[in-house]
Write an enzyme that holds these catalytic residues in place. Sequence first.
Site, PDB file in Angstrom:
ATOM      1  CD  GLU A 151      -2.739   1.173   0.097  1.00 27.72           C
ATOM      2  OE1 GLU A 151      -3.438   0.224  -0.254  1.00 27.72           O
ATOM      3  OE2 GLU A 151      -2.677   2.247  -0.542  1.00 27.72           O
ATOM      4  NE  ARG A 154       0.538  11.265   0.161  1.00 31.10           N
ATOM      5  CZ  ARG A 154       0.240  12.371  -0.507  1.00 31.10           C
ATOM      6  NH1 ARG A 154       1.057  13.393  -0.479  1.00 31.10           N
ATOM      7  NH2 ARG A 154      -0.875  12.477  -1.195  1.00 31.10           N
ATOM      8  CB  CYS A 260       6.111   4.664   6.737  1.00 32.43           C
ATOM      9  SG  CYS A 260       4.406   4.312   7.136  1.00 32.43           S
TER      10      CYS A 260
HETATM   11  C1  UGA Z   1       4.810   7.436   3.696  1.00 30.98           C
HETATM   12  C2  UGA Z   1       4.751   7.408   2.164  1.00 30.98           C
HETATM   13  O1  UGA Z   1       4.684   8.735   1.647  1.00 30.98           O
HETATM   14  C3  UGA Z   1       3.548   6.616   1.677  1.00 30.98           C
HETATM   15  O2  UGA Z   1       3.561   6.517   0.255  1.00 30.98           O
HETATM   16  C4  UGA Z   1       3.607   5.206   2.273  1.00 30.98           C
HETATM   17  O3  UGA Z   1       2.476   4.425   1.906  1.00 30.98           O
HETATM   18  C5  UGA Z   1       3.649   5.309   3.806  1.00 30.98           C
HETATM   19  O4  UGA Z   1       4.807   6.088   4.176  1.00 30.98           O
HETATM   20  C6  UGA Z   1       3.734   3.916   4.348  1.00 30.98           C
HETATM   21  O5  UGA Z   1       4.736   3.233   4.084  1.00 30.98           O
HETATM   22  O6  UGA Z   1       2.759   3.420   4.949  1.00 30.98           O
HETATM   23  P1  UGA Z   1       3.571   8.843   5.630  1.00 30.98           P
HETATM   24  O7  UGA Z   1       4.493   8.156   6.596  1.00 30.98           O
HETATM   25  O8  UGA Z   1       2.116   8.926   5.942  1.00 30.98           O
HETATM   26  O9  UGA Z   1       3.676   8.143   4.171  1.00 30.98           O
HETATM   27  O10 UGA Z   1       4.102  10.328   5.529  1.00 30.98           O
HETATM   28  P2  UGA Z   1       4.745  11.279   4.414  1.00 30.98           P
HETATM   29  O11 UGA Z   1       3.737  12.251   3.954  1.00 30.98           O
HETATM   30  O12 UGA Z   1       5.444  10.498   3.379  1.00 30.98           O
HETATM   31  O13 UGA Z   1       5.827  12.062   5.302  1.00 30.98           O
HETATM   32  C7  UGA Z   1       6.870  11.360   5.978  1.00 30.98           C
HETATM   33  C8  UGA Z   1       7.786  12.329   6.696  1.00 30.98           C
HETATM   34  O14 UGA Z   1       8.560  13.075   5.768  1.00 30.98           O
HETATM   35  C9  UGA Z   1       7.071  13.356   7.569  1.00 30.98           C
HETATM   36  O15 UGA Z   1       7.780  13.478   8.778  1.00 30.98           O
HETATM   37  C10 UGA Z   1       7.159  14.650   6.781  1.00 30.98           C
HETATM   38  O16 UGA Z   1       7.168  15.781   7.601  1.00 30.98           O
HETATM   39  C11 UGA Z   1       8.494  14.463   6.075  1.00 30.98           C
HETATM   40  N1  UGA Z   1       8.618  15.215   4.806  1.00 30.98           N
HETATM   41  C12 UGA Z   1       7.823  14.915   3.753  1.00 30.98           C
HETATM   42  C13 UGA Z   1       9.601  16.202   4.677  1.00 30.98           C
HETATM   43  O17 UGA Z   1      10.362  16.483   5.631  1.00 30.98           O
HETATM   44  N2  UGA Z   1       9.725  16.862   3.487  1.00 30.98           N
HETATM   45  C14 UGA Z   1       8.933  16.583   2.425  1.00 30.98           C
HETATM   46  O18 UGA Z   1       9.123  17.227   1.364  1.00 30.98           O
HETATM   47  C15 UGA Z   1       7.954  15.595   2.558  1.00 30.98           C
END
Ligand code: UGA
Length: 459
Positions: A151, A154, A260
Amino acid sequence: MKLAIIGTGYIGLVGAAVFADWGNEVIGIDIDLKKIERIKSGDMPIYEPGLSELVLNNISAKRLDFTTSLPKGIKDAEVVFICVGTPQGDDGSANLNYVWSVAKEIGENLDEYKVIVVKSTVPVGTNERVKEIIKENLKNNVRFDVVSNPEFLREGSSIEDMQNTDRTVVGYDSERALKVMRKLYSSIESPLVECDLRSAELIKYASNAFLATKISFINEIAQLCEKAGANVQTVAKGMGLDKRIGNHFLNAGLGYGGSCFPKDVAALYKTSTDMAYDFKLLRSVMEVNHRQRINYVKKIEYSFGKNLSGKTVACLGLAFKNNTDDIRESVAIKTIRIIRGLGAKIKVYDPQAVENAKNDLGLSNVEYTKNAYDCVKNADALCILTEWEEFKLLDYKKVKSLMKGSKIFDGRNLLKQDEVEKLGFEYFAIGKISNGLDILDEERPVYAILRNGRRQKNK
Ligand code: UGA
């Protein structure tokens, strides 16, 4: 189609609701009775926009139900999804105990052909082991197939992500199972990536690790920007317009957190070392991610003459990112712990994650406040730690009048520098030259920006 979904965590619960909404008959299974009762009453165990309505609508349309009994739940299902957690083990590997025990119970209760789909994030080879475990526990000679269907949703936008996914990955080793999966996803317009089980498992890890790499890369560029007198947001914009690079996941900040990325990057690294391969790039991705918050705290420390003792630091943000109450591996909380450890008194506020944070951070030297304005009252400094939209929209004139000091450390580059500087704030962001940078001593940038905006090379 009749579906059973084992595990009502993020993937399981959202998956159950969305599959039901597509017209399937879905039973969600979880051993936690209290959780099931909460979900059935519309009180979601997680904060996820739109989820409560989707669950309740599908319950009342009789397409969605929940049970604590696995045998009962899977009895009539054509497809059984395994959506249980795979938390990080002590050595960085994914802990697969929940997957193994569910596989065993499925085996013990299988009495007709079903497709068993592993949706949990699992390392290479897990699907093959699931197949063996089910086989070892069968009571009779019934046929079944195992499919890997990772999956990609996010947190915070999971319903939308699942409904409009970029691709659906189906790892299979039987044509019969593939036909069932094609039928299940027939209404989805995006491509179906049909492949072998091991490639499917790796697609999930490689995708998360690549996105984490993008974040660590832009965070390294941000460090360079601070030294070179450039602006990381401008650099990211210029890079992201190149379609080969793309503008997603190029927001510099405090590093990635959540349930994740940290776990999956560590697990992929562990998988590679187990296979006698030294994945050097991933090691750096993890190191950079850790260093990012250390550099941020150093900036705060230096700006107060390296002494935070007795200072009041208002921290906006506790969740690991916006639109969630999830604090697992939250960089906001890790950063607060470091600042608190340096002797500062902490005030915190988050739109959703305060209750979860209380269990994690405790009460020592932390004051939990009800809104952002209460949080900033009498603070010497303001730290923005999570990218909530709400923090962008605050009345910063009011914030200034409530604070004792005038320093803002924007760990998510949320605010407009010109606007807050005009209000008299000393503004420190990530990967940008700040009007207060000349306070820094040991880590002086190559260029210091003078208050009149001119750039002066340090001697
Ligand atoms: C992530 C992936 O984006 C999903 O595709 C995946 O399904 C999911 O893990 C999973 O394996 O279940 P998620 O953990 O919900 O999703 O969060 P993200 O939106 O990806 O953000 C992850 C982290 O990266 C957050 O701490 C966010 O603040 C940080 N981030 C994100 C940044 O520091 N910079 C960015 O440009 C984007």
